[in-house]
Scaffold this active site. Structure first.
Site, PDB file in Angstrom:
ATOM      1  N   PHE A  64      -5.033  -1.227  -9.615  1.00 32.95           N
ATOM      2  CA  PHE A  64      -5.592  -1.041 -10.959  1.00 32.95           C
ATOM      3  C   PHE A  64      -7.036  -0.564 -10.893  1.00 32.95           C
ATOM      4  CE2 PHE A  64      -7.188  -3.114 -15.016  1.00 32.95           C
ATOM      5  CZ  PHE A  64      -6.591  -2.186 -15.861  1.00 32.95           C
ATOM      6  N   VAL A  67      -3.880   2.732   1.141  1.00 31.16           N
ATOM      7  CA  VAL A  67      -2.801   2.203   0.307  1.00 31.16           C
ATOM      8  C   VAL A  67      -1.788   1.463   1.172  1.00 31.16           C
ATOM      9  CG1 VAL A  67      -3.050   4.002  -1.446  1.00 31.16           C
ATOM     10  CG2 VAL A  67      -1.502   4.364   0.489  1.00 31.16           C
ATOM     11  N   ARG A  68      -1.064   0.546   0.561  1.00 28.73           N
ATOM     12  CA  ARG A  68      -0.025  -0.213   1.281  1.00 28.73           C
ATOM     13  C   ARG A  68       1.288   0.550   1.341  1.00 28.73           C
ATOM     14  NH1 ARG A  68       0.462  -6.152  -1.058  1.00 28.73           N
ATOM     15  NH2 ARG A  68       1.914  -6.254   0.705  1.00 28.73           N
ATOM     16  N   ARG A  99      -5.994 -10.157  -2.229  1.00 25.14           N
ATOM     17  CA  ARG A  99      -4.875 -10.995  -2.658  1.00 25.14           C
ATOM     18  C   ARG A  99      -5.276 -11.634  -3.974  1.00 25.14           C
ATOM     19  NH1 ARG A  99      -0.573 -13.927  -0.162  1.00 25.14           N
ATOM     20  NH2 ARG A  99       0.017 -15.792  -1.344  1.00 25.14           N
ATOM     21  N   SER A 141     -15.455 -11.364  -7.854  1.00 21.35           N
ATOM     22  CA  SER A 141     -14.948 -11.861  -9.136  1.00 21.35           C
ATOM     23  C   SER A 141     -15.958 -12.797  -9.769  1.00 21.35           C
ATOM     24  CB  SER A 141     -13.629 -12.612  -8.913  1.00 21.35           C
ATOM     25  OG  SER A 141     -13.234 -13.317 -10.083  1.00 21.35           O
ATOM     26  N   TYR A 185      -8.535 -18.579  -5.337  1.00 25.85           N
ATOM     27  CA  TYR A 185      -8.960 -17.177  -5.394  1.00 25.85           C
ATOM     28  C   TYR A 185     -10.484 -17.082  -5.450  1.00 25.85           C
ATOM     29  CZ  TYR A 185      -9.656 -12.490  -7.358  1.00 25.85           C
ATOM     30  OH  TYR A 185     -10.077 -11.210  -7.601  1.00 25.85           O
ATOM     31  N   LYS A 188     -13.141 -15.577  -2.568  1.00 23.07           N
ATOM     32  CA  LYS A 188     -14.082 -14.492  -2.854  1.00 23.07           C
ATOM     33  C   LYS A 188     -15.514 -14.913  -2.507  1.00 23.07           C
ATOM     34  CE  LYS A 188     -11.748 -10.967  -4.640  1.00 23.07           C
ATOM     35  NZ  LYS A 188     -11.847  -9.590  -4.109  1.00 23.07           N
TER      36      LYS A 188
END
Length: 320
Positions: free
Chosen positions: A14, A35-36, A73, A116, A142, A146
């Site tokens: 995104f 990219v994965r 993640r 974040s 999360y 971070k």
């Protein structure tokens, strides 16, 4: 004219895809997309397979001047407890530092880490928005991962001389947004009565266009290195106001119903959704004045303009 070579991780995601699209608008940059899934190689530039934690091919960082690290993640509901934190650390901390160490060894000048606002915490009190100088207070796995990645990156930068830039966005929305924001679009468009009409909380959000713009600005701006930047649209709104403005963007009537917060809390608590109550009813404001001053930046897109773009994409692509 020589170009700055920028490597973007999470380039099909995104945020990453928006950064790549903005970079390709300028002839100042050449771009490497990590990219994965190489089948998602949708941009007219070099693509490299990259899974965070797995490392990059030896030649991937040759000539790269800046890394924009947007891969991460994010929340995975099926993993909880101690295993959850370990899973986040393995990717967001260990994987990030491996990438950054490889970048430093390859001579990359600047490393931009998309962190974040959860590093600061989950909620703010009235009149006291988060700043980049606040003591971090992450709550969930999360946010903790971070914060730990930020600390490790600062240490790596101090040891190697690679310039580290950290950006902490709040809720990011834009065309193609998923998760709770997409659910909100569906509720509003269908006219579902929502019991949030009495909410007066204040929340900062950031449009994808604004976030990608400030990320690109950090690539070359001389004031960016060594700093942590909070970013938003520059206007804080309540959950009720956001829903009303989403309805306007969708061209439908708002179906907000006044409901006391204690009733909302009790209902969501019974469903085991206390965290959702905090996100919907609590305040989370950021003070981005330092970001604007140091980077000589203002958000190029307002909330209503950004929501119009979100609504158009949603209506154009929704399943009939």
């Amino acid at each position: 004219m020589s170009c700055s070579k920028v490597l973007v991780t999470g380039a099909s995601g995104f945020v990453g895809s928006a950064v790549v699209a903005r970079l390709l608008l300028s002839d100042k940059f050449s771009v490497v997309c990590c990219v994965r899934d190489l089948s998602q190689a949708s941009f007219p530039c070099e693509h490299i397979f990259f899974e965070l934690g797995g490392g990059l091919p030896a030649t991937a960082l040759v000539g790269v001047t800046t890394v924009v690290h947007a891969a991460a993640r994010v929340h995975v509901m099926s993993v909880q407890g101690a295993d959850e934190l370990g899973a986040f650390r393995a990717v967001n901390v260990t994987g990030t530092i491996r990438l950054a160490a490889d970048a430093a060894q390859a001579g990359v000048k600047r490393f931009i880490f998309i962190s974040s606002i959860k590093v600061n915490g989950e909620n703010t009190h009235s009149g006291r928005p988060f700043t980049s100088f606040d003591l971090p207070a992450p709550v969930d796995a999360y946010g903790i991962s971070k914060w730990e990645a930020e600390c490790a990156l600062r240490d790596l930068g101090a040891r190697t001389g690679m310039e580290v830039v950290i950006i902490r966005p709040p809720l990011v929305y834009g065309p193609g947004v998923k998760a709770n924001f997409l659910s909100m679009l569906r509720w509003v468009e269908r006219g579902v009565p929502l019991p949030f009409g009495s909410l007066t909380n204040r929340r900062s959000v950031v449009a994808l266009d604004n976030l990608s713009d400030v990320i690109v600005r950090c690539i070359e701006h001389p004031a960016a290195p060594g700093n942590t930047f909070l970013v938003s649209d520059g206007e804080d709104i309540s959950t009720a106001q956001l829903l009303q403005r989403v309805a306007r963007a969708l061209g439908v009537r708002s179906a907000l119903v006044p409901c006391p917060q204690i009733v909302l809390f009790a209902g969501l608590a019974l469903m085991g959704r206390r965290a959702l109550f905090r996100r919907l009813c609590g305040s989370l404001q950021v003070d981005m004045r330092r970001t604007c001053e140091l980077l000589e930046w203002t958000p190029p897109v307002g909330i209503d303009q950004a929501l119009a773009g979100v609504a158009k994409h949603y209506l154009d692509t929704k399943t009939k």
